[in-house]
Write a protein that holds these residues in place. Structure first.
Motif, PDB file in Angstrom:
ATOM      1  N   THR A  60      36.360  -0.897-101.461  1.00 45.89           N
ATOM      2  CA  THR A  60      35.824   0.450-101.452  1.00 45.89           C
ATOM      3  C   THR A  60      34.384   0.354-100.969  1.00 45.89           C
ATOM      4  N   VAL A  61      34.035   1.232-100.044  1.00 41.69           N
ATOM      5  CA  VAL A  61      32.672   1.249 -99.513  1.00 41.69           C
ATOM      6  C   VAL A  61      32.054   2.613 -99.775  1.00 41.69           C
ATOM      7  N   ASP A  62      30.759   2.695 -99.634  1.00 45.13           N
ATOM      8  CA  ASP A  62      30.074   3.965 -99.760  1.00 45.13           C
ATOM      9  C   ASP A  62      30.608   4.908 -98.680  1.00 45.13           C
ATOM     10  N   VAL A  63      30.816   6.159 -99.029  1.00 41.96           N
ATOM     11  CA  VAL A  63      31.350   7.142 -98.080  1.00 41.96           C
ATOM     12  C   VAL A  63      30.486   7.212 -96.821  1.00 41.96           C
ATOM     13  N   ARG A  64      29.183   7.019 -96.975  1.00 45.47           N
ATOM     14  CA  ARG A  64      28.284   7.060 -95.811  1.00 45.47           C
ATOM     15  C   ARG A  64      28.540   5.915 -94.846  1.00 45.47           C
ATOM     16  N   ASP A  65      29.099   4.807 -95.337  1.00 41.96           N
ATOM     17  CA  ASP A  65      29.380   3.649 -94.480  1.00 41.96           C
ATOM     18  C   ASP A  65      30.814   3.624 -93.956  1.00 41.96           C
ATOM     19  N   ALA A  66      31.670   4.493 -94.461  1.00 38.70           N
ATOM     20  CA  ALA A  66      33.107   4.403 -94.190  1.00 38.70           C
ATOM     21  C   ALA A  66      33.448   4.464 -92.703  1.00 38.70           C
ATOM     22  N   ARG A  67      32.843   5.349 -91.965  1.00 40.21           N
ATOM     23  CA  ARG A  67      33.147   5.471 -90.526  1.00 40.21           C
ATOM     24  C   ARG A  67      32.763   4.195 -89.782  1.00 40.21           C
ATOM     25  N   LYS A  68      31.597   3.648 -90.074  1.00 38.65           N
ATOM     26  CA  LYS A  68      31.149   2.414 -89.429  1.00 38.65           C
ATOM     27  C   LYS A  68      32.086   1.256 -89.794  1.00 38.65           C
ATOM     28  N   VAL A  69      32.469   1.172 -91.067  1.00 38.37           N
ATOM     29  CA  VAL A  69      33.370   0.109 -91.520  1.00 38.37           C
ATOM     30  C   VAL A  69      34.705   0.203 -90.780  1.00 38.37           C
ATOM     31  N   LYS A  70      35.239   1.399 -90.665  1.00 38.80           N
ATOM     32  CA  LYS A  70      36.507   1.585 -89.953  1.00 38.80           C
ATOM     33  C   LYS A  70      36.383   1.099 -88.509  1.00 38.80           C
ATOM     34  N   GLU A  71      35.290   1.426 -87.845  1.00 39.78           N
ATOM     35  CA  GLU A  71      35.061   0.967 -86.473  1.00 39.78           C
ATOM     36  C   GLU A  71      34.986  -0.556 -86.408  1.00 39.78           C
ATOM     37  N   LEU A  72      34.265  -1.158 -87.349  1.00 44.88           N
ATOM     38  CA  LEU A  72      34.142  -2.621 -87.374  1.00 44.88           C
ATOM     39  C   LEU A  72      35.495  -3.285 -87.580  1.00 44.88           C
ATOM     40  N   PHE A  73      36.285  -2.754 -88.498  1.00 43.26           N
ATOM     41  CA  PHE A  73      37.598  -3.332 -88.775  1.00 43.26           C
ATOM     42  C   PHE A  73      38.533  -3.151 -87.586  1.00 43.26           C
ATOM     43  N   ARG A  74      38.466  -2.021 -86.924  1.00 40.06           N
ATOM     44  CA  ARG A  74      39.322  -1.789 -85.750  1.00 40.06           C
ATOM     45  C   ARG A  74      38.940  -2.691 -84.587  1.00 40.06           C
ATOM     46  N   ASP A  75      37.672  -3.084 -84.511  1.00 44.74           N
ATOM     47  CA  ASP A  75      37.227  -3.976 -83.433  1.00 44.74           C
ATOM     48  C   ASP A  75      37.828  -5.370 -83.563  1.00 44.74           C
ATOM     49  N   ASP A  76      38.261  -5.737 -84.754  1.00 47.39           N
ATOM     50  CA  ASP A  76      38.892  -7.045 -84.985  1.00 47.39           C
ATOM     51  C   ASP A  76      40.408  -6.856 -84.901  1.00 47.39           C
ATOM     52  N   SER A  77      40.974  -7.214 -83.753  1.00 46.97           N
ATOM     53  CA  SER A  77      42.397  -6.949 -83.515  1.00 46.97           C
ATOM     54  C   SER A  77      43.322  -7.731 -84.443  1.00 46.97           C
ATOM     55  N   SER A  78      42.832  -8.780 -85.065  1.00 50.60           N
ATOM     56  CA  SER A  78      43.690  -9.571 -85.951  1.00 50.60           C
ATOM     57  C   SER A  78      43.705  -9.034 -87.390  1.00 50.60           C
ATOM     58  N   LEU A  79      42.805  -8.111 -87.708  1.00 48.83           N
ATOM     59  CA  LEU A  79      42.695  -7.575 -89.062  1.00 48.83           C
ATOM     60  C   LEU A  79      43.683  -6.423 -89.258  1.00 48.83           C
ATOM     61  N   ILE A  80      44.530  -6.547 -90.266  1.00 51.25           N
ATOM     62  CA  ILE A  80      45.517  -5.510 -90.562  1.00 51.25           C
ATOM     63  C   ILE A  80      45.086  -4.808 -91.846  1.00 51.25           C
ATOM     64  N   PHE A  81      44.909  -3.495 -91.753  1.00 59.70           N
ATOM     65  CA  PHE A  81      44.472  -2.723 -92.914  1.00 59.70           C
ATOM     66  C   PHE A  81      45.007  -1.312 -92.835  1.00 59.70           C
ATOM     67  N   LYS A  82      45.006  -0.667 -93.965  1.00 57.18           N
ATOM     68  CA  LYS A  82      45.321   0.757 -94.078  1.00 57.18           C
ATOM     69  C   LYS A  82      44.153   1.393 -94.823  1.00 57.18           C
ATOM     70  N   GLN A  83      43.993   2.688 -94.617  1.00 57.23           N
ATOM     71  CA  GLN A  83      42.953   3.419 -95.328  1.00 57.23           C
ATOM     72  C   GLN A  83      43.587   4.348 -96.335  1.00 57.23           C
ATOM     73  N   ASN A  84      42.942   4.458 -97.481  1.00 58.91           N
ATOM     74  CA  ASN A  84      43.339   5.431 -98.497  1.00 58.91           C
ATOM     75  C   ASN A  84      42.112   6.295 -98.730  1.00 58.91           C
ATOM     76  N   GLY A  85      42.139   7.496 -98.228  1.00 59.17           N
ATOM     77  CA  GLY A  85      40.942   8.320 -98.234  1.00 59.17           C
ATOM     78  C   GLY A  85      40.004   7.803 -97.156  1.00 59.17           C
ATOM     79  N   SER A  86      38.763   8.181 -97.229  1.00 52.24           N
ATOM     80  CA  SER A  86      37.830   7.740 -96.187  1.00 52.24           C
ATOM     81  C   SER A  86      37.129   6.436 -96.527  1.00 52.24           C
ATOM     82  N   ASP A  87      37.129   6.060 -97.812  1.00 53.11           N
ATOM     83  CA  ASP A  87      36.275   4.940 -98.203  1.00 53.11           C
ATOM     84  C   ASP A  87      36.995   3.741 -98.817  1.00 53.11           C
TER      85      ASP A  87
END
Length: 78
Positions: free
Chosen positions: A19-46
């Motif tokens: 869980t990350v701060d809501v203010r960081d959630a968009r940046k975190v999502k971008e960072l995780f998407r940039d790593d093609s080997s990382l598999i994740f799902k989101q529950n809510g925004s954070d």
């Protein structure tokens, strides 16, 4: 399969989450998407859900490099 169903399926198994701060959630999502080997799902925004310890460790490494501190980590092996 809908994202909500996939999240529920993950929750019925062993899972790891960050869980990350809501203010960081968009940046975190971008960072995780940039790593093609990382598999994740989101529950809510954070909340980011991972199926295994390796993906959790990779995600934590990404956050560390970006100097983003998670507010909560669940399922981490000690």
């Amino acid at each position: 399969m809908t994202l909500a169903r996939e999240v529920l399926d993950l929750l019925n198994e062993t899972f790891y989450s960050i869980t990350v701060d809501v203010r960081d959630a968009r940046k975190v999502k971008e960072l995780f998407r940039d790593d093609s080997s990382l598999i994740f799902k989101q529950n809510g925004s954070d909340v980011f859900i991972f199926k295994n310890q390796d993906d959790l460790d990779s995600a934590l490494d990404i956050l560390k490099r970006a100097k983003i501190t998670p507010s909560e980590i669940e399922g981490e092996d000690n």
